[in-house]
Design a protein around this motif. Structure first.
Motif, mmCIF file in Angstrom:
data_model
loop_
_atom_site.group_PDB
_atom_site.id
_atom_site.type_symbol
_atom_site.label_atom_id
_atom_site.label_comp_id
_atom_site.label_asym_id
_atom_site.label_seq_id
_atom_site.Cartn_x
_atom_site.Cartn_y
_atom_site.Cartn_z
ATOM 1 N N GLY A 149 0.827 -1.205 0.000
ATOM 2 C CA GLY A 149 0.000 0.000 0.000
ATOM 3 C C GLY A 149 0.858 1.251 0.000
ATOM 4 N N THR A 150 0.216 2.385 -0.011
ATOM 5 C CA THR A 150 0.914 3.665 0.039
ATOM 6 C C THR A 150 1.227 4.022 1.495
ATOM 7 O OG1 THR A 150 -1.123 4.914 0.260
ATOM 8 C CG2 THR A 150 -0.366 4.429 -1.990
ATOM 9 N N PRO A 151 2.120 4.990 1.721
ATOM 10 C CA PRO A 151 2.331 5.457 3.093
ATOM 11 C C PRO A 151 1.034 5.936 3.743
ATOM 12 C CG PRO A 151 4.090 6.249 1.699
ATOM 13 C CD PRO A 151 3.089 5.595 0.780
ATOM 14 N N ALA A 152 0.153 6.544 2.961
ATOM 15 C CA ALA A 152 -1.119 7.017 3.509
ATOM 16 C C ALA A 152 -1.979 5.849 3.983
ATOM 17 C CB ALA A 152 -1.864 7.843 2.462
ATOM 18 N N GLU A 153 -2.006 4.765 3.208
ATOM 19 C CA GLU A 153 -2.798 3.598 3.615
ATOM 20 C C GLU A 153 -2.203 2.942 4.857
ATOM 21 O OE1 GLU A 153 -4.649 1.629 -0.349
ATOM 22 O OE2 GLU A 153 -2.465 1.891 -0.383
ATOM 23 N N ALA A 154 -0.882 2.915 4.943
ATOM 24 C CA ALA A 154 -0.238 2.344 6.125
ATOM 25 C C ALA A 154 -0.492 3.202 7.357
ATOM 26 C CB ALA A 154 1.263 2.201 5.877
ATOM 27 N N ALA A 155 -0.432 4.526 7.181
ATOM 28 C CA ALA A 155 -0.596 5.440 8.310
ATOM 29 C C ALA A 155 -2.030 5.520 8.805
ATOM 30 C CB ALA A 155 -0.108 6.831 7.923
ATOM 31 N N ALA A 156 -2.977 5.055 8.019
ATOM 32 C CA ALA A 156 -4.384 5.076 8.426
ATOM 33 C C ALA A 156 -4.756 3.885 9.306
ATOM 34 C CB ALA A 156 -5.276 5.107 7.185
ATOM 35 N N CYS A 157 -3.844 2.944 9.480
ATOM 36 C CA CYS A 157 -4.123 1.749 10.281
ATOM 37 C C CYS A 157 -4.178 2.095 11.773
ATOM 38 C CB CYS A 157 -3.054 0.688 10.028
ATOM 39 S SG CYS A 157 -3.056 -0.001 8.355
ATOM 40 N N ASP A 158 -4.628 1.134 12.570
ATOM 41 C CA ASP A 158 -4.715 1.347 14.022
ATOM 42 C C ASP A 158 -3.345 1.584 14.641
ATOM 43 O OD1 ASP A 158 -7.481 0.918 13.947
ATOM 44 O OD2 ASP A 158 -7.239 -1.244 14.199
ATOM 45 N N VAL A 159 -2.345 0.854 14.149
ATOM 46 C CA VAL A 159 -0.960 1.004 14.592
ATOM 47 C C VAL A 159 -0.101 1.154 13.346
ATOM 48 C CG1 VAL A 159 0.993 -0.034 15.821
ATOM 49 C CG2 VAL A 159 -1.343 -0.456 16.611
ATOM 50 N N SER A 188 4.131 1.608 12.209
ATOM 51 C CA SER A 188 5.550 1.776 12.522
ATOM 52 C C SER A 188 6.255 2.348 11.304
ATOM 53 C CB SER A 188 6.193 0.441 12.905
ATOM 54 O OG SER A 188 5.795 0.025 14.189
ATOM 55 N N THR A 189 6.977 3.436 11.516
ATOM 56 C CA THR A 189 7.773 4.032 10.446
ATOM 57 C C THR A 189 9.232 3.682 10.694
ATOM 58 O OG1 THR A 189 7.945 6.151 11.626
ATOM 59 C CG2 THR A 189 6.122 5.894 10.071
ATOM 60 N N VAL A 190 9.861 3.058 9.715
ATOM 61 C CA VAL A 190 11.227 2.565 9.889
ATOM 62 C C VAL A 190 12.045 2.914 8.641
ATOM 63 C CG1 VAL A 190 10.948 0.769 11.619
ATOM 64 C CG2 VAL A 190 10.252 0.291 9.298
ATOM 65 N N THR A 191 12.171 4.210 8.391
ATOM 66 C CA THR A 191 12.909 4.699 7.236
ATOM 67 C C THR A 191 13.984 5.690 7.691
ATOM 68 O OG1 THR A 191 11.593 6.684 6.779
ATOM 69 C CG2 THR A 191 10.721 4.589 5.945
ATOM 70 N N PRO A 192 14.983 5.957 6.835
ATOM 71 C CA PRO A 192 16.050 6.892 7.202
ATOM 72 C C PRO A 192 15.865 8.293 6.622
ATOM 73 C CG PRO A 192 16.757 5.614 5.321
ATOM 74 C CD PRO A 192 15.329 5.180 5.620
ATOM 75 N N VAL A 193 14.642 8.668 6.284
ATOM 76 C CA VAL A 193 14.429 9.893 5.516
ATOM 77 C C VAL A 193 14.689 11.153 6.341
ATOM 78 C CG1 VAL A 193 12.749 8.800 3.987
ATOM 79 C CG2 VAL A 193 11.955 9.969 6.055
ATOM 80 N N LYS A 194 15.004 12.225 5.635
ATOM 81 C CA LYS A 194 15.161 13.545 6.244
ATOM 82 C C LYS A 194 14.020 14.483 5.872
ATOM 83 C CE LYS A 194 20.166 13.358 6.794
ATOM 84 N NZ LYS A 194 21.465 14.050 6.587
ATOM 85 N N ASP A 195 13.262 14.122 4.854
ATOM 86 C CA ASP A 195 12.067 14.873 4.476
ATOM 87 C C ASP A 195 10.855 14.044 4.857
ATOM 88 O OD1 ASP A 195 13.440 17.050 3.299
ATOM 89 O OD2 ASP A 195 13.794 15.854 1.493
ATOM 90 N N PRO A 196 9.996 14.541 5.756
ATOM 91 C CA PRO A 196 8.877 13.751 6.270
ATOM 92 C C PRO A 196 8.018 13.134 5.168
ATOM 93 C CG PRO A 196 9.102 15.767 7.524
ATOM 94 C CD PRO A 196 10.053 15.890 6.364
ATOM 95 N N ILE A 197 7.599 11.894 5.406
ATOM 96 C CA ILE A 197 6.792 11.163 4.429
ATOM 97 C C ILE A 197 5.418 10.778 4.968
ATOM 98 C CG2 ILE A 197 8.717 10.263 3.076
ATOM 99 C CD1 ILE A 197 8.571 7.711 4.736
ATOM 100 N N VAL A 198 5.161 11.047 6.260
ATOM 101 C CA VAL A 198 3.840 10.791 6.840
ATOM 102 C C VAL A 198 3.280 12.119 7.344
ATOM 103 C CG1 VAL A 198 2.537 9.589 8.635
ATOM 104 C CG2 VAL A 198 4.415 8.415 7.467
ATOM 105 N N THR A 199 2.123 12.495 6.819
ATOM 106 C CA THR A 199 1.502 13.773 7.159
ATOM 107 C C THR A 199 0.308 13.571 8.077
ATOM 108 O OG1 THR A 199 -0.069 13.769 5.317
ATOM 109 C CG2 THR A 199 2.156 14.602 4.864
#
Length: 330
Positions: A186-196, A198-209
């Motif tokens: 799924g997309t980050p948006a679909e993952a972030a809409a779940c009940d729980v 976990s973000t496990v990335t090394p990014v410096k520009d935010p990817i979850v809004t």
């Protein structure tokens, strides 16, 4: 007394999630009580090799048991492309606090994967809704598997959404878990809409809004481990109940480090440390909580607690290679 040599396979076999999660709770509680010795993580920067070494020593007294050790870990970004080696590797020395005998030398990479998952499970157990059945994972790298395994231990997870730029990683993740969960890409948006989530990335520009996240979602922000890393947008952090593992580490290199340095977040925007919740000084999730976030940087006491679990299990199971490191055998 002999020393056990425990490779990655043996560490994985003996890093069982139930005792690991309990050990992480013990470690967070000991930290809150002041029953630990944990000097600041030290760094040796090696820019000529695009890498660094980090040393993480600690001692903790959990009441029923105590333990000491040090993890020596690296981050060398050229390793995969130039040498066919992992970016991150680690070695753990686990010692008897009373005699200083090195009880075990073990793979620290597998140990870190499992203790990181267990720490997220502790936070999830205290901060997520009780009936959480869906889990999103943003970043299907080395940490993703143990995030799911650990969190499914404390919540009845049924549906899993995984997001990553690397399709091969997603496919490997789905293959590993499709017989246990309803799992899909799924997309980050679909993952972030779940009940729980976990973000496990090394990014410096935010990817979850903020707009992506469900109104009752609990997020384990696990990716930020250095200054400048930042997975979640500032408005999301400001709109959530934020729990951290350690004030100094999180403000320097955790998820909150960027907005903290910019003056966007301050102490009033941080609810507290996870240890305060574990020992009951502050409540975890309460009825009117919306979004909750756990900012995890990883503490040396977690490595020592995990090493304690792995050593005790390996010793009981007669696993690993026993050798006379100190040359004391007759």
């Amino acid at each position: 007394m002999d020393t056990l040599l425990l490779d990655a396979t043996v560490v994985e076999k003996n890093a069982r999630m139930d005792p690991l999660i309990g050990a992480m709770e013990d470690a967070f509680a000991a930290y809150e009580r002041g029953d630990v010795r944990m000097p600041a993580k030290s760094y040796i920067d090696l820019p000529q090799y695009e890498g660094d070494f980090r040393s993480m020593p600690a001692y903790l007294d959990a009441g029923d048991w105590d333990a000491a050790g040090i993890k020596w870990v690296n981050v060398h970004t050229r390793n995969p492309s130039e040498y066919g080696l992992p970016t991150v590797m680690g070695t753990m020395i686990y010692s008897d606090p009373e005699t200083a005998v090195p009880l075990a030398i073990m793979d620290g990479t597998e140990l870190t994967r499992n203790r990181t998952g267990a720490a997220a499970a502790v936070a999830t157990d205290h901060l997520a809704v009780e009936d959480a059945r869906s889990m999103g994972i943003v970043g299907a790298g080395a940490q993703a598997d143990t995030q799911l395994e650990a969190i499914a231990t404390v919540r009845p997870i049924e549906e899993v959404v995984v997001s990553d730029l690397d399709e091969d990683r997603i496919e490997q993740f789905i293959d590993a878990f499709e017989n246990q969960f309803s799992v899909r890409a799924g997309t980050p948006a679909e993952a972030a809409a779940c009940d729980v989530c976990s973000t496990v990335t090394p990014v410096k520009d935010p990817i979850v809004t903020r707009e992506m996240v469900g109104d009752r979602t609990h997020i384990n922000a696990m990716g930020a481990d250095a200054a400048g890393k930042h997975e979640l947008t500032d408005d999301l952090l400001l709109d959530a109940k934020v729990v951290i593992d350690d004030f100094e580490q999180c403000t320097h290199s955790g998820e909150i480090n960027v907005p903290w340095s910019a003056g966007i977040l301050d102490e009033g925007d941080v609810y507290g440390e996870i240890g305060e919740i574990v020992v009951g000084k502050k409540p975890g999730r309460i009825e009117d909580d919306g979004i909750t976030i756990f900012d995890s940087t990883g503490l040396a006491i977690q490595d020592v607690a995990a090493a304690h679990v792995v050593y005790e299990a390996a010793h009981a199971n007669d696993d690993g290679h026993s050798f006379d490191l100190l040359g004391l055998s007759e």
